[in-house]
Write a protein that holds these residues in place. Sequence first.
Motif, PDB file in Angstrom:
ATOM      1  N   ASP A 101      31.074  11.670  49.215  1.00 37.90           N
ATOM      2  CA  ASP A 101      30.686  10.447  49.489  1.00 37.90           C
ATOM      3  C   ASP A 101      29.314  10.137  48.442  1.00 37.90           C
ATOM      4  OD1 ASP A 101      31.953   9.949  51.743  1.00 37.90           O
ATOM      5  OD2 ASP A 101      30.528  11.148  52.865  1.00 37.90           O
ATOM      6  N   HIS A 218      35.414   9.911  42.824  1.00 39.97           N
ATOM      7  CA  HIS A 218      34.989   8.993  44.107  1.00 39.97           C
ATOM      8  C   HIS A 218      35.781   8.912  45.323  1.00 39.97           C
ATOM      9  CE1 HIS A 218      32.873   6.070  40.705  1.00 39.97           C
ATOM     10  NE2 HIS A 218      32.512   7.399  40.914  1.00 39.97           N
ATOM     11  N   THR A 220      37.060   6.900  49.057  1.00 38.10           N
ATOM     12  CA  THR A 220      37.076   5.499  49.727  1.00 38.10           C
ATOM     13  C   THR A 220      36.576   5.536  51.007  1.00 38.10           C
ATOM     14  OG1 THR A 220      39.189   6.409  50.887  1.00 38.10           O
ATOM     15  CG2 THR A 220      39.322   5.400  48.848  1.00 38.10           C
ATOM     16  N   LYS A 221      36.347   4.599  51.570  1.00 39.97           N
ATOM     17  CA  LYS A 221      35.494   4.495  53.052  1.00 39.97           C
ATOM     18  C   LYS A 221      36.139   5.309  54.153  1.00 39.97           C
ATOM     19  CE  LYS A 221      37.965   0.248  54.383  1.00 39.97           C
ATOM     20  NZ  LYS A 221      37.654  -1.218  54.802  1.00 39.97           N
ATOM     21  N   GLU A 222      37.516   5.706  53.843  1.00 44.26           N
ATOM     22  CA  GLU A 222      38.065   6.567  54.711  1.00 44.26           C
ATOM     23  C   GLU A 222      37.912   7.983  54.608  1.00 44.26           C
ATOM     24  OE1 GLU A 222      39.667   4.428  53.326  1.00 44.26           O
ATOM     25  OE2 GLU A 222      39.892   2.775  54.922  1.00 44.26           O
ATOM     26  N   GLY A 223      37.120   8.333  53.523  1.00 45.54           N
ATOM     27  CA  GLY A 223      36.771   9.727  53.050  1.00 45.54           C
ATOM     28  C   GLY A 223      37.641  10.373  52.146  1.00 45.54           C
ATOM     29  N   ALA A 226      39.356   8.590  45.823  1.00 47.18           N
ATOM     30  CA  ALA A 226      40.039   7.311  45.278  1.00 47.18           C
ATOM     31  C   ALA A 226      40.866   7.664  44.243  1.00 47.18           C
ATOM     32  CB  ALA A 226      38.945   6.286  45.136  1.00 47.18           C
ATOM     33  N   GLU A 242      30.749  17.870  51.177  1.00 53.21           N
ATOM     34  CA  GLU A 242      30.624  17.080  52.647  1.00 53.21           C
ATOM     35  C   GLU A 242      28.962  17.321  53.060  1.00 53.21           C
ATOM     36  OE1 GLU A 242      33.241  19.113  55.022  1.00 53.21           O
ATOM     37  OE2 GLU A 242      35.107  18.124  54.081  1.00 53.21           O
ATOM     38  N   SER A 245      24.116  12.671  56.359  1.00 54.16           N
ATOM     39  CA  SER A 245      22.943  12.120  55.381  1.00 54.16           C
ATOM     40  C   SER A 245      21.865  12.452  55.890  1.00 54.16           C
ATOM     41  CB  SER A 245      23.389  10.684  55.514  1.00 54.16           C
ATOM     42  OG  SER A 245      23.306  10.053  56.824  1.00 54.16           O
TER      43      SER A 245
END
Length: 455
Positions: A101, A218, A220-223, A226, A242, A245
């Motif tokens: 992320d 990078h 994606t928003k799904e993890g 990309a 992983e 946050s």
Amino acid sequence: MTKGKGQRSVYRCTECGHVQNKWGGQCPGCGVWNTLVESIEDSAPARRHLGYAGEQQRSEPVPLAEVEGELLDRQEIGLSELDRVLGGGLVRGSTVLLGGDPGIGKSTLLLQTAAALGGQSKTLYITGEESLGQVSLRARRLHLACDNVLILAETALERILDTARRHLPEILVIDSIQTIYSEALQSAPGSVAQVRECAAHLVRYAKRLQCSVFLIGHVTKEGALAGPRVLEHMVDTVLYFEGDSNSRFRVVRSFKNRFGAVNELGVFAMTETGLREVRNPSAIFLSRYDEDLPGSVVMVMREGSRPILLEVQALVDDCRTGMPRRVAVGMEANRLAMLLAVLHRHGGMPVMDQDVFINLVGGLRLNETSGDLPVLMAIASSYRDRPVPRDWIIFGEVGLNGEVRPVTNGEERLREAQKQGFRHALVPAPNAPKNLPAGMEVTPVRTLRDALAAL
């Protein structure tokens, strides 16, 4: 997209690489929805010769029995947790893809890696997202000795390869692959065609010149990583960075490794001076209480070649909405529903009309069946409001008939528990060792009812 002379617009699936002339909602190749992305390709792509040293124009097949196996030339990075995930060190000529992320610490980890390798090997760091000044400020903040690390701010693949061939580095870091573009293609950086083309040339360069290449990718928003799925097939190792946050702990997990075990785990802690290794990860995933609490059970899960002690927490409460909730953090919800049915049928506990919440402390995810028995014991403990003693360790798989099945590496799990100070273990009968670890008592069980009776 603007097409040049001799080029055409095609739609390529980011998952399987299927190509078609028209856009569609579903890829006919793999059946996944919304994965067709437009890209520009040459109608008749010319053959390009890169001119690498040792390139052979023609090769002949030979009998496999006559081929001598090569010993892997590994180089220890100096970060023991990263060396563990890579299988014991970095292999010369390998390509490692690191995803995660935004802001998780990918650039920090590879900058520390480049600094650690700089004293042993010539290292070239390519930054496509940050300026030279930004990278320099981070290196000073982390107190890294980067005297032997060359750095270049560049995004054009041809200029990057030209610089690499002139300086011949042994370690090449690309931050990140989505910012690199080839002048031979008209599509934008980060597109399917650009990522595939740039990655293919970098992998080929690594193999021909025996240069170890790190690529930052990078997600994606799904993890997922990309770019095209073929990117993960081209590289030798795929690592995911992983972490929560809200937590300072970070986990590096290997999902593919041609030179080592997959699902290997490395644990780091983010500090003001960068990432620091956590050599005893079991200690951070265990909560020590002054008294026994119901619904809390310690299990031993296995990540790659490492056993890790992990606390499982369960909360069973009366359902007040008419629809019992099943919330599982760190394990599959379907697995939890199946275990609750087994507990009701073979354990005699009517929890089907209760709200059940499961949480694995530390943000780890349970990917093996050894957590079945501890999850059920935690649920039973919360339901009966009777705590499991703090010095007990539990692991084992539970079948649909209520039988407790053995798991792999049982003795190694018990030794790890003994090192952490646990004195009692509830394990499947086939996992009971002949020679018990010093100071540990083992209670073997064959059925779920035996386990409930033992506690």
